[in-house]
Enzyme design. Structure first.
Site, short mmCIF file in Angstrom:
data_model
loop_
_atom_site.label_atom_id
_atom_site.label_comp_id
_atom_site.label_asym_id
_atom_site.label_seq_id
_atom_site.Cartn_x
_atom_site.Cartn_y
_atom_site.Cartn_z
N CYS A 79 0.83 -1.20 0.00
CA CYS A 79 0.00 0.00 0.00
C CYS A 79 0.88 1.26 0.00
O CYS A 79 1.61 1.49 -0.96
CB CYS A 79 -0.98 -0.03 1.18
SG CYS A 79 -2.34 1.15 1.00
N HIS A 183 -3.82 -4.89 -0.37
CA HIS A 183 -3.44 -5.47 0.92
C HIS A 183 -3.49 -6.99 0.85
O HIS A 183 -4.58 -7.58 0.92
CB HIS A 183 -4.39 -4.98 2.02
CG HIS A 183 -4.23 -3.54 2.37
ND1 HIS A 183 -3.35 -3.11 3.34
CD2 HIS A 183 -4.82 -2.43 1.86
CE1 HIS A 183 -3.42 -1.79 3.44
NE2 HIS A 183 -4.30 -1.35 2.55
N GLU A 185 -2.71 -9.11 3.06
CA GLU A 185 -3.19 -9.67 4.34
C GLU A 185 -4.71 -9.59 4.45
O GLU A 185 -5.31 -10.21 5.35
CB GLU A 185 -2.52 -8.95 5.52
CG GLU A 185 -3.04 -7.56 5.83
CD GLU A 185 -2.49 -6.46 4.94
OE1 GLU A 185 -2.76 -5.28 5.27
OE2 GLU A 185 -1.80 -6.75 3.94
#
Length: 202
Positions: A79, A183, A185
């Protein structure tokens, strides 16, 4: 002994969620702002949320540590961390980045009826077939984004592309330096596979 992935702590970023993602992908993760620990890492993750100039200011003297470490180990920017890899950003004035990947960070243009930030799931399209970071992933996949600025770079450094108002580089690569605007995750099985692939690079 497990692979040691160091997550750089410079005061900005969802560090714990990134750490959980890396651990789920099978590596030991350490969160640190210590230059010596970063320099000794097997792999480095530069996360980040917030404004570009704040990120660069907060990173401070660790800039030299990061730029020195990438000669020997892989780096993954996430990001804001990806945006900081670029030469510069137009966010809140013109600000210099790490200069690890050529290009400039630009704001999405204003288009009536289309919201900025670009938030939610969108498609990434693989532009480089042989990149190990995307081993085992389809040519097109859905991942999770939250951002108002995008990386403008040339095809040589564009790993995946995405369209939102304009086409942009949703992930970038140069040698052992990788960056993803999304992202991983928060991107389910696709993100987990990408993190596993990064660990395999170490």
């Amino acid at each position: 002994m497990g692979k040691n992935i160091t997550i750089i702590d410079y005061g900005l970023g969802n560090l714990r969620s990134v750490m959980r993602g890396i651990e789920a992908a099978g590596a030991q993760a350490v969160i640190t702002g210590n230059a010596e620990e970063i320099a000794a890492a097997d792999g480095i993750v530069l996360p980040g949320v917030g404004a570009f100039h704040e990120g660069m200011e907060q990173l401070g003297i660790l800039r030299e540590t990061v730029c020195g470490a990438i000669k020997d180990v892989p780096l993954l920017g996430i990001c804001l961390g990806m945006q900081m890899l670029m030469d510069s950003s137009e966010e809140h004035g013109l600000h210099k980045g790490l200069g690890l990947i050529p290009g400039r960070v630009r704001r999405f243009p204003v288009v009536p009826g289309i919201k900025v930030p670009h938030m939610g799931w969108n498609t990434i399209r693989l532009e480089k077939e042989d990149c190990p970071l995307f081993t085992g992933l389809p040519r097109e996949a859905h991942v999770y984004f939250v951002h108002s600025y995008y990386a403008d770079t040339i095809p040589q450094y564009t790993l995946t592309s995405t369209e939102y108002i304009v086409p942009f580089a949703s992930s970038v690569v140069r040698d052992m330096v990788y960056g993803v605007q999304f992202h991983p995750e928060k991107s389910g099985s696709v993100g987990l596979c990408l993190l596993k692939n990064f660990i395999d690079l170490v």
